[in-house]
Scaffold this motif. Structure first.
Motif, short mmCIF file in Angstrom:
data_model
loop_
_atom_site.label_atom_id
_atom_site.label_comp_id
_atom_site.label_asym_id
_atom_site.label_seq_id
_atom_site.Cartn_x
_atom_site.Cartn_y
_atom_site.Cartn_z
N ALA A 1 0.83 -1.21 0.00
CA ALA A 1 0.00 0.00 0.00
C ALA A 1 0.86 1.25 0.00
CB ALA A 1 -0.93 -0.01 1.21
N TRP A 2 1.91 1.25 0.82
CA TRP A 2 2.77 2.44 0.91
C TRP A 2 3.58 2.64 -0.36
CZ3 TRP A 2 3.19 6.66 3.74
CH2 TRP A 2 4.33 7.45 3.57
N MET A 3 4.28 1.60 -0.80
CA MET A 3 5.14 1.73 -1.96
C MET A 3 4.34 2.04 -3.22
SD MET A 3 8.31 1.54 -1.26
CE MET A 3 9.45 1.01 0.02
N GLY A 4 3.25 1.32 -3.41
CA GLY A 4 2.46 1.52 -4.62
C GLY A 4 1.92 2.93 -4.73
N THR A 5 1.34 3.44 -3.65
CA THR A 5 0.76 4.78 -3.70
C THR A 5 1.82 5.88 -3.69
OG1 THR A 5 0.45 4.72 -1.29
CG2 THR A 5 -1.41 4.06 -2.67
N SER A 6 2.94 5.65 -3.01
CA SER A 6 4.02 6.64 -3.03
C SER A 6 4.58 6.80 -4.44
CB SER A 6 5.14 6.24 -2.07
OG SER A 6 4.73 6.32 -0.73
N LEU A 7 4.80 5.68 -5.11
CA LEU A 7 5.30 5.74 -6.48
C LEU A 7 4.27 6.35 -7.42
CD1 LEU A 7 7.11 2.27 -6.68
CD2 LEU A 7 8.14 4.53 -6.36
N LEU A 8 2.98 6.07 -7.14
CA LEU A 8 1.93 6.70 -7.93
C LEU A 8 1.92 8.20 -7.71
CD1 LEU A 8 -0.54 6.30 -9.81
CD2 LEU A 8 -1.94 6.06 -7.74
N GLY A 9 2.14 8.63 -6.47
CA GLY A 9 2.22 10.06 -6.17
C GLY A 9 3.38 10.73 -6.88
N VAL A 10 4.51 10.03 -6.97
CA VAL A 10 5.66 10.57 -7.70
C VAL A 10 5.30 10.74 -9.18
CG1 VAL A 10 8.02 10.09 -8.47
CG2 VAL A 10 7.36 9.63 -6.09
N ALA A 11 4.62 9.74 -9.75
CA ALA A 11 4.27 9.79 -11.16
C ALA A 11 3.23 10.87 -11.46
CB ALA A 11 3.75 8.43 -11.61
N LEU A 12 2.33 11.12 -10.50
CA LEU A 12 1.24 12.07 -10.73
C LEU A 12 1.44 13.37 -9.95
CD1 LEU A 12 -1.82 9.62 -10.50
CD2 LEU A 12 -0.58 10.36 -12.56
N ALA A 13 2.68 13.67 -9.60
CA ALA A 13 2.95 14.81 -8.72
C ALA A 13 2.42 16.13 -9.27
CB ALA A 13 4.45 14.92 -8.46
N ASN A 14 2.48 16.31 -10.58
CA ASN A 14 2.06 17.58 -11.16
C ASN A 14 0.56 17.64 -11.40
OD1 ASN A 14 4.72 18.60 -11.30
ND2 ASN A 14 5.10 17.38 -13.14
N ALA A 15 -0.15 16.54 -11.14
CA ALA A 15 -1.59 16.52 -11.37
C ALA A 15 -2.38 16.52 -10.07
CB ALA A 15 -1.97 15.27 -12.19
#
Length: 247
Positions: free
Chosen positions: A155-169
């Motif tokens: 849960a932590w790794m998946g969403t953290s990496l998703l946050g990095v990918a979508l940081a500008n959105a």
């Protein structure tokens, strides 16, 4: 992680019980992780740096404490001291888990310590308040812990990496971290099963608020120190009170 996939863990029902218990707070962990991933990139880290920090550090509160300091160009030693202070609670966790894990090889103890997060520890300590000398029970306890940690890690790794990918959105103004705080509060309230725990939690919260102005998130360290000191003072009084039925 190889610990999550060990056949002897997956063959036990306790492994899936650990998964089920951690799923109850996975959404809050995910919201917190998503916000942390966004915060890292929006604070000036490159996507690669943010990904590496997520994979290596694996400590949301330490990351959130270090990010603004890194953005402000603070000295490395200041960042390390702040992260160390924020993560001091894991010294307490590891001391409590030591008798549960001492029968394992060193590499497995170290790996277990790395993947055990706040809520994984809380669920495990609530499910197994005492270590066991029975090999079968020890294996069941380890299976439960690894099932719990598997969900927490994913849960932590998946969403953290998703946050990095979508940081500008995703704007930080959404306050996604508040969902993670609510998850922690819910579990904390479920653990308030004695007067000592309730009082120590109240003292820690009050101390953190009073010391809010301290730099480097040192108010967290002050809160921990006050709660631990109070428990050390009151713990010797518990047997006498328990004997009179006033606890």
């Amino acid at each position: 992680m190889i610990l999550f996939l060990k056949r002897e863990h997956r063959a036990r029902p306790e492994y899936f019980e650990g998964i089920r218990d951690q799923f109850s707070v996975a959404m809050g962990i995910g919201a917190w992780g998503l916000m942390t991933g966004v915060a890292m990139v929006q604070s000036g880290l490159s996507p690669l740096e943010a990904v590496l920090m997520t994979l290596i550090v694996y400590a949301g509160s330490a990351q959130l404490a270090a990010i603004p300091m890194m953005a402000a160009g603070a000295p490395l030693w200041v960042i390390l001291v702040a992260a160390f202070c924020v993560n001091l609670r894991f010294v307490v966790f590891s001391a409590h888990l030591r008798p549960y894990l001492m029968h394992l090889p060193r590499w497995e103890r170290l790996a277990s310590g790395y993947v055990t997060g706040d809520l994984s520890y809380v669920f495990f300590a609530r499910r197994y308040p005492h270590p066991s000398d029975n090999p079968e029970q020890r294996a069941a306890q380890q299976a439960y812990l690894m099932g719990n940690c598997a969900v927490n890690y994913a849960a932590w790794m998946g969403t953290s990496l998703l946050g990095v990918a979508l940081a500008n959105a995703i704007p930080l103004a959404w306050g996604l971290g508040f969902a993670g705080i609510l998850a922690l509060l819910g579990v904390m309230c479920s653990l308030a099963t004695s007067r000592l725990r309730v009082v120590s939690a109240g003292v820690a919260g009050a101390a953190a608020v009073v010391a809010w102005a301290l730099p480097l998130k040192l108010n967290i360290l002050v809160a921990i120190a006050c709660a631990v000191a109070l428990c050390l003072l009151l713990e010797p009084l518990r047997p006498a009170r328990e004997g009179t039925g006033r606890v």
